[in-house]
Design an enzyme around this catalytic site. Structure first.
Site, PDB file in Angstrom:
ATOM      1  N   ARG A  15       0.832  -1.192   0.000  1.00  0.00           N
ATOM      2  CA  ARG A  15       0.000   0.000   0.000  1.00  0.00           C
ATOM      3  C   ARG A  15       0.876   1.255   0.000  1.00  0.00           C
ATOM      4  O   ARG A  15       2.068   1.197   0.262  1.00  0.00           O
ATOM      5  CB  ARG A  15      -0.918   0.015   1.229  1.00  0.00           C
ATOM      6  CG  ARG A  15      -2.031  -1.010   1.190  1.00  0.00           C
ATOM      7  CD  ARG A  15      -2.778  -1.093   2.503  1.00  0.00           C
ATOM      8  NE  ARG A  15      -1.967  -1.698   3.556  1.00  0.00           N
ATOM      9  CZ  ARG A  15      -2.385  -1.892   4.811  1.00  0.00           C
ATOM     10  NH1 ARG A  15      -3.599  -1.483   5.170  1.00  0.00           N
ATOM     11  NH2 ARG A  15      -1.599  -2.471   5.700  1.00  0.00           N
ATOM     12  N   LYS A  75       1.641   2.022   7.303  1.00  0.00           N
ATOM     13  CA  LYS A  75       2.030   1.277   8.493  1.00  0.00           C
ATOM     14  C   LYS A  75       3.033   2.060   9.329  1.00  0.00           C
ATOM     15  O   LYS A  75       3.637   3.024   8.871  1.00  0.00           O
ATOM     16  CB  LYS A  75       2.617  -0.081   8.114  1.00  0.00           C
ATOM     17  CG  LYS A  75       1.607  -1.023   7.463  1.00  0.00           C
ATOM     18  CD  LYS A  75       0.404  -1.289   8.368  1.00  0.00           C
ATOM     19  CE  LYS A  75       0.742  -2.111   9.583  1.00  0.00           C
ATOM     20  NZ  LYS A  75      -0.451  -2.388  10.444  1.00  0.00           N
ATOM     21  N   TYR A  94      -1.086   4.437  10.596  1.00  0.00           N
ATOM     22  CA  TYR A  94      -1.410   3.446  11.623  1.00  0.00           C
ATOM     23  C   TYR A  94      -0.183   3.297  12.515  1.00  0.00           C
ATOM     24  O   TYR A  94       0.921   3.034  12.030  1.00  0.00           O
ATOM     25  CB  TYR A  94      -1.765   2.093  11.004  1.00  0.00           C
ATOM     26  CG  TYR A  94      -3.107   2.067  10.305  1.00  0.00           C
ATOM     27  CD1 TYR A  94      -4.285   2.265  11.012  1.00  0.00           C
ATOM     28  CD2 TYR A  94      -3.186   1.813   8.936  1.00  0.00           C
ATOM     29  CE1 TYR A  94      -5.520   2.238  10.374  1.00  0.00           C
ATOM     30  CE2 TYR A  94      -4.407   1.782   8.288  1.00  0.00           C
ATOM     31  CZ  TYR A  94      -5.584   1.989   9.005  1.00  0.00           C
ATOM     32  OH  TYR A  94      -6.798   1.965   8.367  1.00  0.00           O
ATOM     33  N   HIS A  96      -0.440   1.753  16.156  1.00  0.00           N
ATOM     34  CA  HIS A  96      -0.577   0.560  17.005  1.00  0.00           C
ATOM     35  C   HIS A  96       0.516   0.535  18.070  1.00  0.00           C
ATOM     36  O   HIS A  96       1.326  -0.396  18.155  1.00  0.00           O
ATOM     37  CB  HIS A  96      -0.539  -0.713  16.145  1.00  0.00           C
ATOM     38  CG  HIS A  96      -1.635  -0.797  15.138  1.00  0.00           C
ATOM     39  ND1 HIS A  96      -2.968  -0.917  15.488  1.00  0.00           N
ATOM     40  CD2 HIS A  96      -1.596  -0.778  13.779  1.00  0.00           C
ATOM     41  CE1 HIS A  96      -3.704  -0.973  14.394  1.00  0.00           C
ATOM     42  NE2 HIS A  96      -2.902  -0.875  13.339  1.00  0.00           N
ATOM     43  N   GLU A 118      -5.827   4.636  13.703  1.00  0.00           N
ATOM     44  CA  GLU A 118      -6.733   3.703  14.385  1.00  0.00           C
ATOM     45  C   GLU A 118      -7.404   4.294  15.615  1.00  0.00           C
ATOM     46  O   GLU A 118      -8.355   3.702  16.141  1.00  0.00           O
ATOM     47  CB  GLU A 118      -5.996   2.414  14.765  1.00  0.00           C
ATOM     48  CG  GLU A 118      -5.003   2.528  15.906  1.00  0.00           C
ATOM     49  CD  GLU A 118      -3.613   2.954  15.461  1.00  0.00           C
ATOM     50  OE1 GLU A 118      -2.697   2.903  16.309  1.00  0.00           O
ATOM     51  OE2 GLU A 118      -3.432   3.347  14.287  1.00  0.00           O
ATOM     52  N   ASP A 270      -2.040  -7.008  15.174  1.00  0.00           N
ATOM     53  CA  ASP A 270      -1.358  -5.716  15.184  1.00  0.00           C
ATOM     54  C   ASP A 270      -1.580  -4.956  16.487  1.00  0.00           C
ATOM     55  O   ASP A 270      -0.904  -3.960  16.757  1.00  0.00           O
ATOM     56  CB  ASP A 270      -1.751  -4.851  13.978  1.00  0.00           C
ATOM     57  CG  ASP A 270      -3.242  -4.656  13.827  1.00  0.00           C
ATOM     58  OD1 ASP A 270      -3.997  -5.060  14.734  1.00  0.00           O
ATOM     59  OD2 ASP A 270      -3.670  -4.113  12.800  1.00  0.00           O
TER      60      ASP A 270
END
Length: 371
Positions: A15, A75, A94, A96, A118, A270
């Site tokens: 991505r 990511k 993201y 996490h 998120e 994740d």
């Protein structure tokens, strides 16, 4: 604002954080967009398309980080990228952070503004930037599970739909949120027998109504989970607590009771994972391992394997927020948009998201104190 989009370096992460349409919108708002050479190739977007939309193509990621006032990614940065982060640079991706202490420390040390897709949260607990990838991951989890149930992949040799005279596979989904709902939808569409387990009775009632009673709904507790897991063929972990570690709802003892050749796909990996026997993150290159005769799939970037769909779906959701951050600057943007306020996990060397602080036993500073 100078907006930078580096190439993703996570294993088989295809991505990219922007599309040509997104570049064009940022340019229309007066911003400069810098994209690393080849960043969009995994999503079917050539450098020439980005350039035609008005982006400047740079040779490497280091140059992008060095120029950018805001970095758009998909990511979380990996260790080799930590040193590229800068003080007061906005990182919008993201993150996490709850299961990732090294990245949390890096963001604090570099005093980077870490805004996590998120945890951007609307009233009513809607997570607008997590939703599109939850849809993809939920649907993919069934597709993946069906593949690894094949005998050649180490599975039991079971077809989800069964055949006339042969019963279908049992798919159990732990968690009835966006991931779980999409997993249930696809599994049901493929003809499987589907059970969804959730702690929220109202959510179970909603799912029962949406699926017209065609799925089995079960209240989440350890007794019920153990009973359902024992005879399931495909177990999907779909539990989410925004910004926090996923709870370990499926214990090692439960996994030991599962049939040989059954498959577990933990979409919550994740955020630390909800299956006790998943003790490592796997990759698209080496996605499964066997434990107690059960195949465990623990890839943390499932949507990266369908990058063309995922990139466009993700940027459709993230672009309006990226434009707010670029147009107003991060401080004004988060003051004016409560959803974005929820997205800020780190700022000025402080943790500003309570569940991340709790996960690491670190000090939480409310963002309002820093604005």
């Amino acid at each position: 604002m100078i907006v930078g989009v580096p190439k993703e370096i996570k294993n088989n992460e295809n991505r990219v954080g922007i599309t040509p349409a997104g570049v064009q919108e940022l340019k229309k708002h007066g911003h400069k967009v810098m994209i690393e050479q080849g960043a969009g190739l995994g999503s079917g977007i050539a450098d020439e398309e980005f350039a035609a939309a008005g982006a400047h193509i740079l040779e490497d990621g280091a140059a992008v980080y060095a120029e950018a006032e805001m970095v758009l990614k998909v990511k979380e940065p990996l260790a080799q990228e930590y040193g590229l982060l800068r003080k007061d640079q906005v990182l919008f991706t993201y993150l996490h952070l709850a299961p990732n202490l090294p990245l949390t420390k890096a963001l604090l040390e570099r005093k980077t503004i870490g805004i996590a897709y998120e945890t951007v949260e609307l009233p009513g607990r809607e997570l607008p930037l997590l939703t599109p990838m939850s849809m993809v991951a939920g649907r993919m989890s069934v597709q993946i599970g069906a593949h690894f149930l094949e005998k050649s992949q180490g599975g039991a040799g079971i077809l989800l739909a069964g055949t006339p005279g042969v019963k279908p596979a049992k798919v159990t989904v732990v968690g009835g949120g966006m991931v779980g709902t999409n997993a249930a939808r696809l599994a049901l569409g493929l003809g499987a027998e589907v059970t969804v387990i959730d702690v929220n009775g109202r959510r179970l009632a909603y799912l029962d109504e949406v699926f017209g009673g065609r799925i089995k709904t079960v209240m989440s507790n350890s007794y019920n989970i153990a009973a359902e897991v024992k005879d399931t063929d495909l177990l999907i972990g779909a539990v989410l607590i925004p910004g926090a570690r996923a709870p370990k709802l499926v214990t090692e003892a439960m996994v030991k009771t599962m049939k040989k050749g059954s498959v577990i796909v933990d979409v919550a990996i994740d955020q630390g994972g909800s299956i006790e026997t998943i003790d490592r993150i796997t990759t698209h290159t080496d996605p499964v391992y066997e434990k107690y005769g059960v195949l465990h799939y623990a890839v943390a970037n499932i949507p990266g394997n369908v990058a063309k769909t995922s990139t466009y779906s993700l940027v459709n959701a993230t672009l309006p927020y990226a434009l707010k951050l670029a147009d107003r600057g991060w401080r004004k943007a988060v003051k004016e948009d409560q959803a974005l306020t929820q997205g800020v996990n780190t700022a000025e060397g402080k943790i500003t998201y309570q569940k991340v602080a709790e996960a690491h036993g670190m000090i939480y500073i409310p963002l309002e104190q820093l604005l």
